[in-house]
Design a protein around this motif. Structure first.
Motif, PDB file in Angstrom:
ATOM      1  N   UNK A 291       0.789  -1.240   0.000  1.00  8.54           N
ATOM      2  CA  UNK A 291       0.000   0.000   0.000  1.00  8.54           C
ATOM      3  C   UNK A 291       0.816   1.282   0.000  1.00  8.54           C
ATOM      4  N   UNK A 292       2.072   1.240   0.437  1.00  7.11           N
ATOM      5  CA  UNK A 292       2.857   2.474   0.533  1.00  7.11           C
ATOM      6  C   UNK A 292       3.822   2.660  -0.631  1.00  7.11           C
ATOM      7  N   UNK A 293       3.855   1.713  -1.561  1.00  8.73           N
ATOM      8  CA  UNK A 293       4.752   1.850  -2.712  1.00  8.73           C
ATOM      9  C   UNK A 293       4.239   2.955  -3.634  1.00  8.73           C
ATOM     10  N   UNK A 294       5.121   3.872  -3.988  1.00 15.19           N
ATOM     11  CA  UNK A 294       4.752   4.946  -4.908  1.00 15.19           C
ATOM     12  C   UNK A 294       4.836   4.418  -6.339  1.00 15.19           C
ATOM     13  N   UNK A 295       3.829   4.747  -7.132  1.00 15.93           N
ATOM     14  CA  UNK A 295       3.765   4.312  -8.529  1.00 15.93           C
ATOM     15  C   UNK A 295       3.944   5.514  -9.436  1.00 15.93           C
ATOM     16  N   UNK A 296       4.909   5.430 -10.350  1.00 22.37           N
ATOM     17  CA  UNK A 296       5.036   6.422 -11.414  1.00 22.37           C
ATOM     18  C   UNK A 296       4.627   5.737 -12.715  1.00 22.37           C
ATOM     19  N   UNK A 297       3.495   6.134 -13.265  1.00 16.55           N
ATOM     20  CA  UNK A 297       2.973   5.504 -14.477  1.00 16.55           C
ATOM     21  C   UNK A 297       3.168   6.438 -15.667  1.00 16.55           C
ATOM     22  N   UNK A 298       3.868   5.940 -16.671  1.00 17.90           N
ATOM     23  CA  UNK A 298       4.117   6.705 -17.893  1.00 17.90           C
ATOM     24  C   UNK A 298       3.322   6.042 -19.014  1.00 17.90           C
ATOM     25  N   UNK A 299       2.192   6.630 -19.392  1.00 12.71           N
ATOM     26  CA  UNK A 299       1.376   6.110 -20.497  1.00 12.71           C
ATOM     27  C   UNK A 299       1.856   6.770 -21.787  1.00 12.71           C
ATOM     28  N   UNK A 300       2.569   6.002 -22.614  1.00 19.97           N
ATOM     29  CA  UNK A 300       3.259   6.567 -23.768  1.00 19.97           C
ATOM     30  C   UNK A 300       3.178   5.630 -24.963  1.00 19.97           C
ATOM     31  N   UNK A 301       3.486   6.137 -26.155  1.00 21.10           N
ATOM     32  CA  UNK A 301       3.651   5.245 -27.301  1.00 21.10           C
ATOM     33  C   UNK A 301       4.797   4.274 -27.058  1.00 21.10           C
ATOM     34  N   UNK A 302       4.736   3.124 -27.718  1.00 23.61           N
ATOM     35  CA  UNK A 302       5.717   2.070 -27.469  1.00 23.61           C
ATOM     36  C   UNK A 302       7.152   2.531 -27.726  1.00 23.61           C
ATOM     37  N   UNK A 303       7.381   3.322 -28.757  1.00 25.74           N
ATOM     38  CA  UNK A 303       8.738   3.777 -29.072  1.00 25.74           C
ATOM     39  C   UNK A 303       9.325   4.573 -27.910  1.00 25.74           C
ATOM     40  N   UNK A 304       8.536   5.464 -27.324  1.00 24.13           N
ATOM     41  CA  UNK A 304       9.024   6.269 -26.196  1.00 24.13           C
ATOM     42  C   UNK A 304       9.206   5.416 -24.946  1.00 24.13           C
ATOM     43  N   UNK A 305       8.325   4.430 -24.772  1.00 22.74           N
ATOM     44  CA  UNK A 305       8.479   3.518 -23.634  1.00 22.74           C
ATOM     45  C   UNK A 305       9.801   2.762 -23.746  1.00 22.74           C
ATOM     46  N   UNK A 306      10.119   2.301 -24.956  1.00 23.41           N
ATOM     47  CA  UNK A 306      11.372   1.574 -25.179  1.00 23.41           C
ATOM     48  C   UNK A 306      12.573   2.450 -24.847  1.00 23.41           C
ATOM     49  N   UNK A 307      12.531   3.708 -25.246  1.00 25.24           N
ATOM     50  CA  UNK A 307      13.635   4.626 -24.969  1.00 25.24           C
ATOM     51  C   UNK A 307      13.810   4.831 -23.472  1.00 25.24           C
ATOM     52  N   UNK A 308      12.695   5.014 -22.761  1.00 27.00           N
ATOM     53  CA  UNK A 308      12.784   5.234 -21.309  1.00 27.00           C
ATOM     54  C   UNK A 308      13.283   3.991 -20.581  1.00 27.00           C
ATOM     55  N   UNK A 309      12.914   2.815 -21.095  1.00 22.90           N
ATOM     56  CA  UNK A 309      13.372   1.573 -20.471  1.00 22.90           C
ATOM     57  C   UNK A 309      14.885   1.409 -20.650  1.00 22.90           C
ATOM     58  N   UNK A 310      15.376   1.741 -21.812  1.00 19.86           N
ATOM     59  CA  UNK A 310      16.801   1.589 -22.107  1.00 19.86           C
ATOM     60  C   UNK A 310      17.646   2.551 -21.272  1.00 19.86           C
ATOM     61  N   UNK A 311      17.191   3.798 -21.130  1.00 22.08           N
ATOM     62  CA  UNK A 311      17.989   4.779 -20.389  1.00 22.08           C
ATOM     63  C   UNK A 311      17.758   4.701 -18.885  1.00 22.08           C
ATOM     64  N   UNK A 312      16.791   3.890 -18.442  1.00 21.80           N
ATOM     65  CA  UNK A 312      16.590   3.685 -17.016  1.00 21.80           C
ATOM     66  C   UNK A 312      15.587   4.594 -16.352  1.00 21.80           C
ATOM     67  N   UNK A 313      14.759   5.297 -17.125  1.00 18.64           N
ATOM     68  CA  UNK A 313      13.748   6.170 -16.533  1.00 18.64           C
ATOM     69  C   UNK A 313      12.540   5.396 -16.026  1.00 18.64           C
ATOM     70  N   UNK A 314      12.376   4.152 -16.474  1.00 19.45           N
ATOM     71  CA  UNK A 314      11.307   3.292 -15.966  1.00 19.45           C
ATOM     72  C   UNK A 314      11.908   1.938 -15.601  1.00 19.45           C
ATOM     73  N   UNK A 315      11.214   1.214 -14.720  1.00 15.29           N
ATOM     74  CA  UNK A 315      11.696  -0.080 -14.250  1.00 15.29           C
ATOM     75  C   UNK A 315      11.191  -1.224 -15.114  1.00 15.29           C
ATOM     76  N   UNK A 316      10.009  -1.052 -15.680  1.00 18.56           N
ATOM     77  CA  UNK A 316       9.443  -2.109 -16.504  1.00 18.56           C
ATOM     78  C   UNK A 316       8.442  -1.510 -17.481  1.00 18.56           C
TER      79      UNK A 316
END
Length: 301
Positions: A129-154
């Motif tokens: 219940x106390x875990x903070x969630x950062x949700x990035x709803x984005x196009x797949x290409x931008x999601x892939x970029x953020x995953x590679x550079x480490x801005x998102x965990x999954x």
């Protein structure tokens, strides 16, 4: 002068800071030693070393009492603030270590955000219940970029992410559906074929999308060509277009289309499947909350 004392305070280590603060607060070496549960000689030794390190005295003994110097008063306000911030940091690290709180950064395509994630996160939050969630709803290409550079965990997307360090796991196959207004003539059909869509303004993905070639092939197998009226990058973008009477949409079946007033969805035949995939970056540490969220998504799918 304040800047000078801020710089000098940086030379204090955490233990010196704690003892200096205790002497200022308690008024004597003896009282400070008692409050810190250490010996009086230990307090005196740390204070003497700190004064030698700074190059000036912090306390003078006057009439048998320890009196703070002007320099000590100048330092104390910032020292007290820094110490309280260190205490907050200690509590935070302890709480994180006990897994009471944490942070999970998720990248998700819009269909996943509108369908699977709300329910999965509800299940996840029951145990975390106390875990903070950062949700990035984005196009797949931008999601892939953020995953590679480490801005998102999954990442949770419709189709796998192709990148050298990214590892993807397919969780489920989702069939394509034809989305239309409830008063559309095709709404009476149980299944919609490519032939049924000939001559109709069609809203769907372009050939560049992962599912595009498979849809093209399905049309060709039925001897017809797919002609797009409006190309979309995400199925959610079809909602206002179909509602506005601009055509019917060939999109994923992940979203609960019946929840949108005035719209219905029918299965597309032949079956064309889109894959729900979860991805992580193997070059970075995997979040300890990855597996609990994965379990919650699997239960839904």
């Amino acid at each position: 002068m304040e800047t000078m004392f801020r710089q000098e305070m940086v030379t204090m280590n955490a233990r010196q800071l704690e003892i200096f603060r205790a002497i200022m607060r308690d008024g004597s070496v003896t009282a400070a030693a008692n409050s810190l549960a250490i010996s009086q000689p230990a307090v005196s030794k740390v204070l003497h070393h700190l004064e030698n390190q700074l190059g000036y005295r912090l306390f003078e003994r006057i009439g048998g009492r320890l009196v703070p110097t002007m320099e000590a008063h100048l330092i104390y306000e910032d020292a007290d603030r820094v110490f309280r911030e260190l205490e907050v940091l200690k509590n935070l690290t302890r709480t994180i270590g006990e897994r009471k709180i944490g942070l999970l950064r998720i990248g998700a395509s819009l269909p996943v955000t509108y369908s699977v994630l709300p329910h999965a996160l509800t299940s996840f939050r029951r145990d975390h219940p106390t875990v903070k969630i950062h949700l990035h709803a984005l196009p797949k290409k931008e999601i892939a970029e953020q995953l590679v550079i480490g801005d998102i965990d999954l990442a949770v997307t419709l189709s796998t992410i192709q990148a050298p360090t990214v590892r993807s796991e397919i969780l489920a196959g989702v069939p394509a559906m034809v989305l239309m207004r409830h008063d559309d003539p095709l709404a009476d059909r149980e299944r919609i074929t490519p032939a049924d869509l000939v001559g109709r303004p069609l809203i769907s993905y372009g050939n560049h999308a992962d599912i595009g070639p498979a849809i093209e092939q399905a049309f060709r197998q039925h001897g017809v060509e797919r002609e797009l009226s409006i190309q979309i990058s995400s199925s959610v973008g079809a909602i206002p277009l179909v509602s506005g009477g601009l055509g019917v949409a060939l999109v994923d079946g992940l979203v609960k289309w019946s929840s949108f007033e005035g719209l219905v969805a029918r299965p597309f035949s032949p079956t064309v499947v889109m894959d729900v995939a979860i991805s992580t970056n193997a070059a970075r540490p995997k979040s300890r909350f990855f597996q609990p969220l994965l379990n919650a998504i699997r239960e839904l799918l």
